[in-house]
Design a protein around this motif. Structure first.
Motif, short mmCIF file in Angstrom:
data_model
loop_
_atom_site.label_atom_id
_atom_site.label_comp_id
_atom_site.label_asym_id
_atom_site.label_seq_id
_atom_site.Cartn_x
_atom_site.Cartn_y
_atom_site.Cartn_z
N VAL A 97 -9.70 9.51 21.69
CA VAL A 97 -8.99 8.71 20.69
C VAL A 97 -7.73 9.44 20.24
CG1 VAL A 97 -9.10 7.74 18.36
CG2 VAL A 97 -11.07 7.52 19.90
N LYS A 98 -7.85 10.76 20.00
CA LYS A 98 -6.69 11.55 19.57
C LYS A 98 -5.60 11.55 20.64
CE LYS A 98 -9.46 14.61 16.63
NZ LYS A 98 -10.00 15.97 16.43
N ARG A 99 -6.01 11.65 21.89
CA ARG A 99 -5.03 11.65 22.98
C ARG A 99 -4.30 10.31 23.04
NH1 ARG A 99 -9.28 14.22 25.77
NH2 ARG A 99 -9.81 12.26 26.82
N GLU A 100 -5.06 9.22 22.90
CA GLU A 100 -4.46 7.89 22.95
C GLU A 100 -3.51 7.66 21.78
OE1 GLU A 100 -7.63 5.08 23.16
OE2 GLU A 100 -8.14 5.55 25.23
N LEU A 101 -3.92 8.11 20.58
CA LEU A 101 -3.08 7.94 19.40
C LEU A 101 -1.79 8.76 19.50
CD1 LEU A 101 -5.78 7.97 16.58
CD2 LEU A 101 -4.35 6.02 17.22
N SER A 102 -1.90 9.93 20.11
CA SER A 102 -0.71 10.79 20.23
C SER A 102 0.36 10.14 21.09
CB SER A 102 -1.10 12.16 20.81
OG SER A 102 -1.56 12.03 22.15
N GLU A 103 -0.05 9.23 21.99
CA GLU A 103 0.91 8.52 22.83
C GLU A 103 1.77 7.56 22.00
OE1 GLU A 103 -1.20 6.59 25.95
OE2 GLU A 103 -2.05 8.45 26.75
N TYR A 104 1.26 7.21 20.80
CA TYR A 104 1.98 6.30 19.92
C TYR A 104 2.57 7.04 18.71
CZ TYR A 104 -0.12 2.66 22.73
OH TYR A 104 -0.49 1.86 23.78
N GLY A 105 2.69 8.35 18.83
CA GLY A 105 3.37 9.12 17.80
C GLY A 105 2.48 9.64 16.69
N LEU A 106 1.17 9.39 16.75
CA LEU A 106 0.24 9.92 15.75
C LEU A 106 -0.42 11.18 16.34
CD1 LEU A 106 -1.50 6.74 14.26
CD2 LEU A 106 0.62 7.86 13.57
N THR A 156 0.79 -1.22 0.00
CA THR A 156 0.00 0.00 0.00
C THR A 156 0.83 1.28 0.00
OG1 THR A 156 -1.89 1.04 1.07
CG2 THR A 156 -0.18 0.21 2.50
N ASP A 157 0.19 2.36 -0.50
CA ASP A 157 0.81 3.69 -0.49
C ASP A 157 0.40 4.47 0.76
OD1 ASP A 157 1.93 3.39 -3.11
OD2 ASP A 157 -0.08 3.66 -3.91
N ILE A 158 -0.85 4.27 1.18
CA ILE A 158 -1.40 5.00 2.33
C ILE A 158 -2.24 4.02 3.15
CG2 ILE A 158 -2.93 6.88 3.05
CD1 ILE A 158 -2.36 8.16 0.26
N ILE A 159 -2.18 4.16 4.47
CA ILE A 159 -3.02 3.34 5.35
C ILE A 159 -4.10 4.22 5.96
CG2 ILE A 159 -3.08 2.07 7.54
CD1 ILE A 159 -0.28 1.03 6.88
N ILE A 160 -5.35 3.79 5.81
CA ILE A 160 -6.44 4.39 6.58
C ILE A 160 -6.61 3.54 7.84
CG2 ILE A 160 -8.92 4.88 6.71
CD1 ILE A 160 -8.92 5.46 3.76
N LEU A 161 -6.26 4.12 8.97
CA LEU A 161 -6.38 3.41 10.25
C LEU A 161 -7.73 3.75 10.87
CD1 LEU A 161 -5.33 1.78 12.64
CD2 LEU A 161 -4.10 3.81 13.41
N VAL A 162 -8.62 2.76 10.92
CA VAL A 162 -9.95 2.97 11.47
C VAL A 162 -9.93 2.69 12.97
CG1 VAL A 162 -12.38 2.29 11.34
CG2 VAL A 162 -10.98 2.28 9.27
N VAL A 163 -10.35 3.69 13.75
CA VAL A 163 -10.40 3.55 15.21
C VAL A 163 -11.81 3.95 15.67
CG1 VAL A 163 -9.36 4.19 17.41
CG2 VAL A 163 -7.97 4.23 15.34
N ALA A 164 -12.45 3.07 16.43
CA ALA A 164 -13.80 3.36 16.90
C ALA A 164 -13.77 4.44 17.98
CB ALA A 164 -14.45 2.09 17.44
N ALA A 165 -14.63 5.45 17.82
CA ALA A 165 -14.65 6.58 18.75
C ALA A 165 -15.13 6.17 20.14
CB ALA A 165 -15.56 7.68 18.20
N ASP A 166 -15.81 5.03 20.24
CA ASP A 166 -16.32 4.57 21.54
C ASP A 166 -15.43 3.50 22.17
OD1 ASP A 166 -16.90 2.65 19.59
OD2 ASP A 166 -18.65 1.91 20.69
N ASP A 167 -14.35 3.12 21.49
CA ASP A 167 -13.51 2.02 21.97
C ASP A 167 -12.04 2.42 22.10
OD1 ASP A 167 -13.33 -0.55 22.94
OD2 ASP A 167 -13.06 -1.47 20.98
N GLY A 168 -11.56 3.30 21.25
CA GLY A 168 -10.20 3.80 21.35
C GLY A 168 -9.14 2.86 20.82
N VAL A 169 -7.91 3.09 21.24
CA VAL A 169 -6.76 2.32 20.76
C VAL A 169 -6.76 0.92 21.36
CG1 VAL A 169 -4.24 2.19 20.82
CG2 VAL A 169 -5.35 4.38 20.39
N LYS A 170 -6.61 -0.08 20.50
CA LYS A 170 -6.61 -1.48 20.89
C LYS A 170 -5.34 -2.16 20.36
CE LYS A 170 -10.38 -1.46 23.17
NZ LYS A 170 -10.36 -1.69 24.61
N PRO A 171 -5.07 -3.44 20.75
CA PRO A 171 -3.83 -4.11 20.33
C PRO A 171 -3.56 -4.06 18.83
CG PRO A 171 -4.90 -5.41 22.01
CD PRO A 171 -5.84 -4.28 21.70
#
Length: 603
Positions: free
Chosen positions: A227-236, A179-194
């Motif tokens: 979700v944004k806060r959790e993703l920012s912990e992983y560099g996004l 792939t050229d680009i990844i769309i990472l789908v994250v549920a707004a009610d569940d957040g970052v998962k494994p």
């Protein structure tokens, strides 16, 4: 042979090499047949085979060896070999014509049930999610859509629908490589998962940009900011926070934010300046493959460079053929497919493996030769076999360890499913049980599968394949075990259960009571008799005993209450306890009674 092995063999005996003249130098590919190698260094195949035998490697004239092995053998003959330079496909393509903008290839990834298939379902106006067993995507599919950009230009976008269940990690890794680009789908009610974290790591390893689609924003419990806060912990870090990761709030179910998401996809694609040469011969990758009852061996190909045409001669790994016809994801016949286009092709000699590279070549004869060469590389002989244990040695080790074996025959509907099954087997392997795949292929269960299973005592595991009534009866008559599955979760759970039942149980200690020593009546070589007060639980005749703080273990051989022999003594009462031999026990010692219980091993 690996570089590490080569380094270990770097002290090759060069005393045999003549020092009177400079070494003759020749170029060799990464893999070379014995016949071709002998011809290139002007030796007979028999001389090469004899030299390899000195190193403990047995080969025939039609087999191949790797470059490092050829390098060592050539040195023994006073010849230096250097690797042939392989011209990159992109460079070769550029030489054949100017590069042009190509269709971006997007992978939709994320944790299971976060809405990947629903998103693609909305984009493609189809019902993929409803048609899949268990509500999850079972293997990779590739689809292409037309989209009108902000500027009003009609653009194409190709999507790889990459499964989210953890069993499909190998498929997700392959998707990330394509792939050229990844769309990472994250549920707004569940957040970052494994699996969210896994996708982030895959993207970082492959240096692929991520666009985050925060899904299910229509739900009352949705919290996009969390979700944004959790993703920012992983560099996004979101762009609005000063980062460089585009994040779009969407509802794949209701279609909210989809237009904005696809506009961002095209923007990121334009920044990457994706280009290819449609004028050159086609190069692509197998996304999926299977044997269709009507179409024969088929493969879904993602064309990465050049243009694939109906009638082209192609080689796909160890498979070759002439493209009989091509279809897009809607079943429409195509005459040509350019860079970034996914197509299903028919006309192959066999079912290729998922991930194999397709190349269009000038003739069918050339395709057949390249396929044969590729097949030979799968059984390449190398001096690294000197470092490997022989079959007899391994067999002796298994016997010494009394290691059990579970032989498996794997059958699946498509190659992607087969790959996933193999990944599960690797994941569930344990030291005490050798899981051996004796056969694995795409297609329905056959009579030969049942015959092989009967001969070897193997278990047949089928995923989304058929077993007709005649073969079912044959299997029953010959006591052949067959398990059929439609959902990957069920397959994994059953394999865990099967393995747990084969493995020896775990022996655990279960404490049943405590007692305090009140008096020591007798202590000699034959026995120790004590009086105790039962503090907790109960004491049982035959149960094990530990004396606290003394590292002494013994057992209760007799149990009495008021001179009567009893089987148990409960808390609140007193009892006479007999122990074997002379035990170092004193008044006020605390005894812990326990029994040994077998518990099934959990995988």
């Amino acid at each position: 042979m690996s570089n590490a092995i080569l380094q270990e063999n770097s002290s090759v005996d060069t005393s045999k090499i003549s020092t009177g003249e400079p070494l003759k130098r020749i170029k060799l590919p990464a893999v070379v047949s014995i016949r071709d190698f002998a011809e290139k260094i002007n030796k007979t195949p028999a001389e090469i085979i004899a030299k390899l035998m000195q190193y403990g490697v047995l080969v025939t004239i039609n087999e191949s060896i790797d470059f490092e092995t050829a390098q060592i053998i050539a040195l023994d003959f006073g010849i230096e070999v250097i690797p042939e330079e392989e011209k990159p496909v992109e460079k070769e393509a550029e030489e054949r014509g100017p590069l042009q903008p190509r269709t971006p290839i997007i992978a939709v990834m994320g944790h299971v049930d976060h809405g990947k298939t629903t998103l693609l379902d909305y984009i493609r106006n189809s019902q993929i999610a409803k048609g899949e067993s268990g509500g999850i995507t079972q293997h990779i599919g590739a689809y292409q859509i037309d989209w009108q950009s902000k500027e009003g230009e009609k653009r194409k976008i190709t999507f790889l629908d990459t499964p989210g269940h953890e069993a499909f990690i190998s498929l997700r890794r392959r998707g990330a490589q394509l792939t050229d680009i990844i769309i990472l789908v994250v549920a707004a009610d569940d957040g970052v998962k494994p699996q969210t974290i896994e996708v982030i790591n895959l993207a970082k390893e492959a240096n692929i940009p991520i666009i985050v689609a925060i899904n299910k924003i229509d739900l009352p419990e949705a919290d996009p900011e969390r979700v944004k806060r959790e993703l920012s912990e992983y560099g996004l870090v979101p762009e609005e926070w000063g980062g460089d990761t585009p994040m779009v709030n969407i509802s794949a179910l209701k279609g909210l934010g989809i237009k904005e998401l696809l506009d961002v996809v095209l923007l990121v694609a334009d920044l990457k300046n994706l280009r290819a040469n449609p004028q050159t011969q086609a190069v692509g990758t197998v996304i999926e493959s299977k044997k269709d009852p009507k179409k024969g061996a088929t493969a879904t190909i993602l064309v990465q460079n050049g243009t694939l045409k109906s009638g082209d001669n192609v080689v796909v790994g160890s498979v070759y053929g002439k493209v009989r016809f091509m279809e897009n994801d809607r079943g429409k016949r195509l005459s040509a497919a350019g860079p970034g286009t996914p197509v299903l092709i028919a006309g192959l000699s066999e079912v290729p493996s998922t991930g194999d590279t397709l190349m269009a070549v000038a003739s069918l004869a050339e395709a057949k030769k390249l396929a044969l060469d590729f097949a030979r590389t799968k059984s390449v002989k190398s001096l690294k076999t000197l470092k490997n244990k022989g079959v007899l040695e391994i067999a002796k080790e298994l016997e010494a360890k009394q290691q059990k074996r579970l032989l498996l025959i794997l059958k699946a509907d498509v190659s992607g499913s087969l790959e996933t099954m193999k990944e599960l087997i690797r994941k569930l392997s344990v030291p005490e049980l050798a899981l051996e795949i004796v056969k694995s292929e795409v297609g329905d269960i056959s009579e030969s599968d049942i015959t092989l299973a009967q001969t070897l005592g193997a278990l047949i595991v089928g995923f989304r394949v058929n077993l007709n009534s005649a073969l079912k009866k044959l299997a029953e008559q010959n006591a052949v075990r067959i398990r059929l599955y439609e959902i990957i979760y069920d397959l994994e759970n059953d394999l865990r259960e099967i393995i747990s039942n084969i493995l020896p149980p775990i022996i655990i200690e279960v404490e049943i009571g405590k007692a305090k020593v009140l008096q020591v009546f007798r202590k000699d070589k034959k026995a120790t008799i004590i009086g105790v007060s039962v503090l907790e639980g109960k004491l049982l005749k035959g149960s094990k005993l530990k004396i606290a703080n003394k590292n002494i273990e013994t057992e209760i051989i007799s149990l009495r209450k008021e001179k009567n022999e009893v089987k148990e003594a409960e808390a609140g009462g007193e009892a006479g306890v007999g122990l074997p031999g002379n035990i170092n026990v004193e008044v006020n010692d605390v005894l812990k009674a326990y029994i040994l219980k077998e518990e099934k091993r959990k995988i």
